[in-house]
Design a protein around this motif. Structure first.
Motif, PDB file in Angstrom:
ATOM      1  N   LEU A   1       0.834  -1.136   0.253  1.00 55.15           N
ATOM      2  CA  LEU A   1      -0.032  -0.040   0.092  1.00 55.15           C
ATOM      3  C   LEU A   1       0.874   1.271  -0.018  1.00 55.15           C
ATOM      4  N   LEU A   2       0.914   2.107  -1.060  1.00 55.22           N
ATOM      5  CA  LEU A   2       1.672   3.253  -1.311  1.00 55.22           C
ATOM      6  C   LEU A   2       0.830   4.400  -1.546  1.00 55.22           C
ATOM      7  N   PRO A   3       1.246   5.658  -1.409  1.00 56.79           N
ATOM      8  CA  PRO A   3       0.659   6.917  -1.732  1.00 56.79           C
ATOM      9  C   PRO A   3       0.180   7.003  -3.067  1.00 56.79           C
ATOM     10  N   ALA A   4      -1.143   7.470  -3.385  1.00 56.40           N
ATOM     11  CA  ALA A   4      -1.702   7.186  -4.625  1.00 56.40           C
ATOM     12  C   ALA A   4      -0.625   7.810  -5.743  1.00 56.40           C
ATOM     13  N   ASP A   5      -0.197   9.114  -5.478  1.00 56.72           N
ATOM     14  CA  ASP A   5       0.759   9.638  -6.493  1.00 56.72           C
ATOM     15  C   ASP A   5       1.917   8.761  -6.677  1.00 56.72           C
ATOM     16  N   TYR A   6       2.594   8.348  -5.569  1.00 49.72           N
ATOM     17  CA  TYR A   6       3.769   7.267  -6.182  1.00 49.72           C
ATOM     18  C   TYR A   6       3.210   5.885  -6.660  1.00 49.72           C
ATOM     19  N   ALA A   7       2.206   5.516  -6.336  1.00 46.69           N
ATOM     20  CA  ALA A   7       1.611   4.362  -6.931  1.00 46.69           C
ATOM     21  C   ALA A   7       1.324   4.380  -8.218  1.00 46.69           C
ATOM     22  N   ASP A   8       0.615   5.628  -8.730  1.00 45.37           N
ATOM     23  CA  ASP A   8       0.385   5.940 -10.058  1.00 45.37           C
ATOM     24  C   ASP A   8       1.753   5.926 -10.676  1.00 45.37           C
ATOM     25  N   HIS A   9       2.535   6.770 -10.189  1.00 43.50           N
ATOM     26  CA  HIS A   9       4.010   6.976 -10.919  1.00 43.50           C
ATOM     27  C   HIS A   9       4.559   5.528 -11.222  1.00 43.50           C
ATOM     28  N   VAL A  10       4.900   4.609 -10.411  1.00 45.61           N
ATOM     29  CA  VAL A  10       5.482   3.250 -10.379  1.00 45.61           C
ATOM     30  C   VAL A  10       4.802   2.430 -11.426  1.00 45.61           C
ATOM     31  N   VAL A  11       3.362   2.609 -11.575  1.00 41.73           N
ATOM     32  CA  VAL A  11       2.596   1.929 -12.427  1.00 41.73           C
ATOM     33  C   VAL A  11       2.806   2.506 -13.897  1.00 41.73           C
ATOM     34  N   HIS A  12       2.816   3.689 -13.991  1.00 33.68           N
ATOM     35  CA  HIS A  12       2.786   4.443 -15.329  1.00 33.68           C
ATOM     36  C   HIS A  12       4.481   4.068 -15.823  1.00 33.68           C
ATOM     37  N   GLU A  13       5.387   4.014 -14.914  1.00 34.08           N
ATOM     38  CA  GLU A  13       6.634   3.962 -15.485  1.00 34.08           C
ATOM     39  C   GLU A  13       7.086   2.473 -15.585  1.00 34.08           C
ATOM     40  N   GLY A  14       6.245   1.387 -15.375  1.00 34.28           N
ATOM     41  CA  GLY A  14       6.221  -0.040 -15.646  1.00 34.28           C
ATOM     42  C   GLY A  14       6.934  -0.927 -14.574  1.00 34.28           C
ATOM     43  N   PHE A  15       7.338   0.054 -13.237  1.00 30.60           N
ATOM     44  CA  PHE A  15       7.797  -0.774 -12.387  1.00 30.60           C
ATOM     45  C   PHE A  15       6.967  -1.746 -11.535  1.00 30.60           C
ATOM     46  N   ALA A  16       5.762  -1.302 -11.739  1.00 31.08           N
ATOM     47  CA  ALA A  16       4.731  -1.981 -10.882  1.00 31.08           C
ATOM     48  C   ALA A  16       3.314  -2.111 -11.543  1.00 31.08           C
ATOM     49  N   GLU A  17       2.607  -2.895 -11.092  1.00 30.73           N
ATOM     50  CA  GLU A  17       1.137  -3.046 -11.725  1.00 30.73           C
ATOM     51  C   GLU A  17       0.046  -2.641 -10.613  1.00 30.73           C
ATOM     52  N   LYS A  18      -1.043  -2.614 -10.876  1.00 30.47           N
ATOM     53  CA  LYS A  18      -1.988  -2.433  -9.852  1.00 30.47           C
ATOM     54  C   LYS A  18      -2.241  -3.661  -8.976  1.00 30.47           C
ATOM     55  N   SER A  19      -2.753  -3.562  -8.023  1.00 27.14           N
ATOM     56  CA  SER A  19      -2.633  -4.973  -7.180  1.00 27.14           C
ATOM     57  C   SER A  19      -4.145  -4.760  -6.405  1.00 27.14           C
ATOM     58  N   GLN A  20      -4.475  -5.850  -5.663  1.00 28.92           N
ATOM     59  CA  GLN A  20      -5.711  -5.984  -4.864  1.00 28.92           C
ATOM     60  C   GLN A  20      -4.782  -6.421  -3.339  1.00 28.92           C
ATOM     61  N   ALA A  21      -5.695  -5.876  -2.303  1.00 32.27           N
ATOM     62  CA  ALA A  21      -5.056  -6.141  -0.914  1.00 32.27           C
ATOM     63  C   ALA A  21      -4.981  -7.467  -0.771  1.00 32.27           C
ATOM     64  N   PRO A  22      -3.828  -7.753   0.040  1.00 30.88           N
ATOM     65  CA  PRO A  22      -3.715  -9.223   0.525  1.00 30.88           C
ATOM     66  C   PRO A  22      -4.840  -9.632   1.054  1.00 30.88           C
ATOM     67  N   LYS A  23      -5.254 -10.971   0.775  1.00 30.33           N
ATOM     68  CA  LYS A  23      -6.538 -11.355   1.654  1.00 30.33           C
ATOM     69  C   LYS A  23      -6.316 -11.935   3.159  1.00 30.33           C
TER      70      LYS A  23
END
Length: 125
Positions: free
Chosen positions: A37-59
């Motif tokens: 779980l990361l701050p939304a702006d940083y999460a959007d940045h790493v997804v946009h740059e291809g370092f990460a992908e959107k995910s669901q919370a662990p169960k």
């Protein structure tokens, strides 16, 4: 003060998130594929740059900013490793023997039981 929006992501490679991004004292290492779980702006940045992908919370666990394992997860991982080690040990014994040798049938039975135990411990894919 308003709570900042956060998003779940999973990194495609092992990555380090700067401490100031997550409000920690030191940088945090993230593991491949583990939801964090990361701050939304940083999460959007790493997804946009291809370092990460959107995910669901662990169960099973609570949200984690560090990507660490709970005690329960560590215990399960230890059980899985022990079961895998047992299967590997029995397979090594099997390569030293030939069908028909004394103890062959007993070894095969032990190996089948160990493989069943290992399969029961592995998470469903």
């Amino acid at each position: 003060m308003a709570k900042s929006k956060k998003k779940w992501v999973a990194f495609r490679t092992n990555a380090t998130v700067p401490a100031e991004v997550i409000g920690a004292e030191k940088d945090q290492k993230m593991q491949v594929g583990e939801p964090v779980l990361l701050p939304a702006d940083y999460a959007d940045h790493v997804v946009h740059e291809g370092f990460a992908e959107k995910s669901q919370a662990p169960k099973k666990s609570e949200p984690k900013a560090s990507g660490g394992q709970s005690e329960e997860e560590k215990a399960e991982a230890a059980k899985l490793k022990a079961a895998q080690d047992r299967v590997d040990e029995l397979n090594a014994e099997k390569t030293e023997m030939s069908e028909g040798d004394d103890g062959w049938d007993d070894l095969i039975k032990k190996l089948e039981e160990a493989e069943a135990d290992l399969a029961a411990l592995k998470p469903a894919s």
